[in-house]
Motif scaffolding. Structure first.
Motif, mmCIF file in Angstrom:
data_model
loop_
_atom_site.group_PDB
_atom_site.id
_atom_site.type_symbol
_atom_site.label_atom_id
_atom_site.label_comp_id
_atom_site.label_asym_id
_atom_site.label_seq_id
_atom_site.Cartn_x
_atom_site.Cartn_y
_atom_site.Cartn_z
ATOM 1 N N ARG A 1 0.835 -1.199 0.000
ATOM 2 C CA ARG A 1 0.000 0.000 0.000
ATOM 3 C C ARG A 1 0.872 1.252 0.000
ATOM 4 N NH1 ARG A 1 -4.419 -2.304 4.413
ATOM 5 N NH2 ARG A 1 -5.126 -4.027 3.086
ATOM 6 N N GLY A 2 0.397 2.269 -0.688
ATOM 7 C CA GLY A 2 1.161 3.487 -0.821
ATOM 8 C C GLY A 2 2.052 3.518 -2.051
ATOM 9 N N LEU A 3 2.078 2.433 -2.817
ATOM 10 C CA LEU A 3 2.912 2.356 -4.013
ATOM 11 C C LEU A 3 2.126 2.614 -5.296
ATOM 12 C CD1 LEU A 3 5.002 -0.867 -3.167
ATOM 13 C CD2 LEU A 3 5.610 1.535 -2.744
ATOM 14 N N GLY A 4 0.816 2.805 -5.178
ATOM 15 C CA GLY A 4 -0.014 3.014 -6.365
ATOM 16 C C GLY A 4 -0.534 1.739 -6.979
ATOM 17 N N VAL A 5 -0.435 0.614 -6.246
ATOM 18 C CA VAL A 5 -0.877 -0.664 -6.779
ATOM 19 C C VAL A 5 -2.382 -0.673 -7.031
ATOM 20 C CG1 VAL A 5 -1.074 -3.147 -6.323
ATOM 21 C CG2 VAL A 5 1.019 -1.919 -5.700
ATOM 22 N N GLY A 6 -3.160 -0.204 -6.055
ATOM 23 C CA GLY A 6 -4.610 -0.194 -6.207
ATOM 24 C C GLY A 6 -5.056 0.647 -7.387
ATOM 25 N N ARG A 7 -4.462 1.824 -7.521
ATOM 26 C CA ARG A 7 -4.818 2.698 -8.646
ATOM 27 C C ARG A 7 -4.459 2.047 -9.981
ATOM 28 N NH1 ARG A 7 -6.077 7.776 -8.194
ATOM 29 N NH2 ARG A 7 -5.208 7.812 -6.069
ATOM 30 N N ALA A 8 -3.275 1.412 -10.036
ATOM 31 C CA ALA A 8 -2.851 0.759 -11.275
ATOM 32 C C ALA A 8 -3.786 -0.386 -11.646
ATOM 33 C CB ALA A 8 -1.418 0.252 -11.130
ATOM 34 N N LEU A 9 -4.229 -1.153 -10.652
ATOM 35 C CA LEU A 9 -5.146 -2.262 -10.914
ATOM 36 C C LEU A 9 -6.477 -1.754 -11.461
ATOM 37 C CD1 LEU A 9 -4.444 -4.480 -7.772
ATOM 38 C CD2 LEU A 9 -4.115 -5.187 -10.158
ATOM 39 N N GLY B 1 -11.812 6.098 -2.653
ATOM 40 C CA GLY B 1 -11.045 7.220 -3.186
ATOM 41 C C GLY B 1 -10.468 6.915 -4.553
ATOM 42 N N ILE B 2 -9.998 5.682 -4.735
ATOM 43 C CA ILE B 2 -9.458 5.271 -6.034
ATOM 44 C C ILE B 2 -10.561 5.253 -7.086
ATOM 45 C CG2 ILE B 2 -8.424 3.359 -7.314
ATOM 46 C CD1 ILE B 2 -6.926 2.608 -4.760
ATOM 47 N N TYR B 3 -11.721 4.708 -6.729
ATOM 48 C CA TYR B 3 -12.833 4.650 -7.684
ATOM 49 C C TYR B 3 -13.256 6.053 -8.110
ATOM 50 C CZ TYR B 3 -13.230 -0.136 -5.866
ATOM 51 O OH TYR B 3 -12.974 -1.425 -5.474
ATOM 52 N N GLN B 4 -13.348 6.934 -7.131
ATOM 53 C CA GLN B 4 -13.776 8.301 -7.432
ATOM 54 C C GLN B 4 -12.760 9.002 -8.323
ATOM 55 O OE1 GLN B 4 -14.382 10.811 -3.962
ATOM 56 N NE2 GLN B 4 -15.993 11.941 -5.011
ATOM 57 N N SER B 5 -11.471 8.824 -8.035
ATOM 58 C CA SER B 5 -10.424 9.449 -8.850
ATOM 59 C C SER B 5 -10.443 8.920 -10.278
ATOM 60 C CB SER B 5 -9.050 9.204 -8.228
ATOM 61 O OG SER B 5 -8.950 9.821 -6.959
ATOM 62 N N ALA B 6 -10.858 7.667 -10.436
ATOM 63 C CA ALA B 6 -10.903 7.053 -11.770
ATOM 64 C C ALA B 6 -12.138 7.478 -12.561
ATOM 65 C CB ALA B 6 -10.866 5.539 -11.651
ATOM 66 N N GLY B 7 -13.049 8.214 -11.935
ATOM 67 C CA GLY B 7 -14.225 8.708 -12.651
ATOM 68 C C GLY B 7 -15.525 8.022 -12.319
ATOM 69 N N PHE B 8 -15.503 7.027 -11.433
ATOM 70 C CA PHE B 8 -16.747 6.366 -11.032
ATOM 71 C C PHE B 8 -17.644 7.332 -10.262
ATOM 72 C CE2 PHE B 8 -14.245 2.593 -11.891
ATOM 73 C CZ PHE B 8 -15.177 1.657 -12.312
ATOM 74 N N LYS B 9 -18.942 7.162 -10.418
ATOM 75 C CA LYS B 9 -19.927 7.989 -9.714
ATOM 76 C C LYS B 9 -20.788 7.105 -8.808
ATOM 77 C CE LYS B 9 -18.667 11.611 -12.118
ATOM 78 N NZ LYS B 9 -17.855 12.684 -11.496
#
Length: 309
Positions: free
Chosen positions: A241-249, A278-286
């Motif tokens: 966590r903190g490495l951007g793994v979740g966002r990349a996935l 937070g990741i979902y929201q940043s990716a554009g999910f509503k």
């Protein structure tokens, strides 16, 4: 460089700090209508986003006086928000983790703060809101010292043995972090079994994140209908966590859905899963739907999120 009519850099920074704290209403060290001080909220934030932190480590990073931090920790412990375990290397130091109640408390605090900031931004024009956030990004980039080279990870397709790992790690992680019972393991096992049994390579996929040759995360792209793809079982191990793994996935899953011709993505999550939301929201999910339910031995608020591709 000037702020508030001065060309003295030190005076300008101090003037901006006074303005900013006054604007956000935290001069009295309390956030909105919550019972938490700014320092308490910062400690909650660190514990919600980074697991098993030592109390001393939090104090050093946030610049908190040891005595003041000790009182915060004691208060959180008495309220049932945290667990603390002596560190094996130093029994005088404690390792802290949020309880399920603590994560629910932080989720409410985080939502309240998010709503207050949204209300402030709503008073600005779109152009001014962009100028504001760009200026904040500049301040952060200048002042924040970031690691020169973060640890590298890779994403690969699933292979034999991965489903067992996903089931085991999902069940263990949510039991440890949220006290979910074994019925969640049954759900994950069912999802994985159906994925393998009905696997459609042209429409579905699973990605596994690896760090130093070991799996540290996963995500599934599953067919819901010919037009709608479903994102499922996002999970990242603590050490990654903190490495951007979740966002990349999540970004890979979205790309995969677009490449496979879907027009929309949907996912189901829980309000207490703050980092994932937070990741979902940043990716554009509503967020399109909320519903209270009792599952996995806990009272939860289920959320449905959607993304037009």
């Amino acid at each position: 460089m000037s702020f508030n009519g001065t060309d003295d850099p030190v005076a300008a920074v101090r003037a901006f700090n006074r303005f900013y704290t006054r604007k956000l209403g935290v001069l009295d060290q309390h956030l909105g209508k919550t019972p938490f001080s700014l320092s308490e909220a910062r400690v909650l934030y660190e514990l919600a986003h980074r697991d098993d932190l030592a109390a001393k480590e939090i104090g050093n990073e946030l610049g908190l006086d040891p005595g003041y931090l000790s009182r915060i920790v004691q208060s959180f412990d008495e309220k049932g928000l945290i667990t603390r375990r002596p560190l094996p290397a130093d029994r005088r130091q404690y390792q802290l983790s949020l309880t399920a109640k603590g994560r629910q408390t932080f989720a409410k605090l985080n939502l309240s703060s998010q709503n207050e900031v949204a209300a402030m931004l709503a008073q600005l024009s779109a152009a001014d809101a962009t100028r504001l956030t760009q200026a904040m990004a500049t301040i952060e980039a200048v002042l924040e010292q970031r690691p020169s080279q973060p640890a590298a990870f890779l994403l690969r397709s699933h292979r034999v043995g991965d489903m067992g790992w996903v089931i085991s790690r999902q069940a263990a992680a949510y039991a440890a972090d949220y006290n979910w019972d074994i019925s969640y393991e049954a759900l994950v096992a069912e999802i994985c079994a159906q994925f393998i049994k009905n696997y459609d390579a042209a429409r579905e996929h699973c990605w596994i994140a690896e760090l130093d040759g070991e799996p540290v995360g996963s995500i599934f792209l599953v067919k819901a209908t010919d037009e709608i793809a479903k994102l499922r079982l996002l999970q990242v191990e603590k050490k990654a966590r903190g490495l951007g793994v979740g966002r990349a996935l999540v970004e890979q899953c979205i790309r995969g859905a677009r490449e496979r011709g879907y027009s929309r993505m949907t996912l189901w999550t829980q309000s207490i899963l703050v980092a994932a939301r937070g990741i979902y929201q940043s990716a554009g999910f509503k967020l399109v739907k909320e519903e209270r339910h009792h599952s996995f031995g806990a009272d939860l608020v289920g959320e449905t999120w959607e993304l037009d591709l």
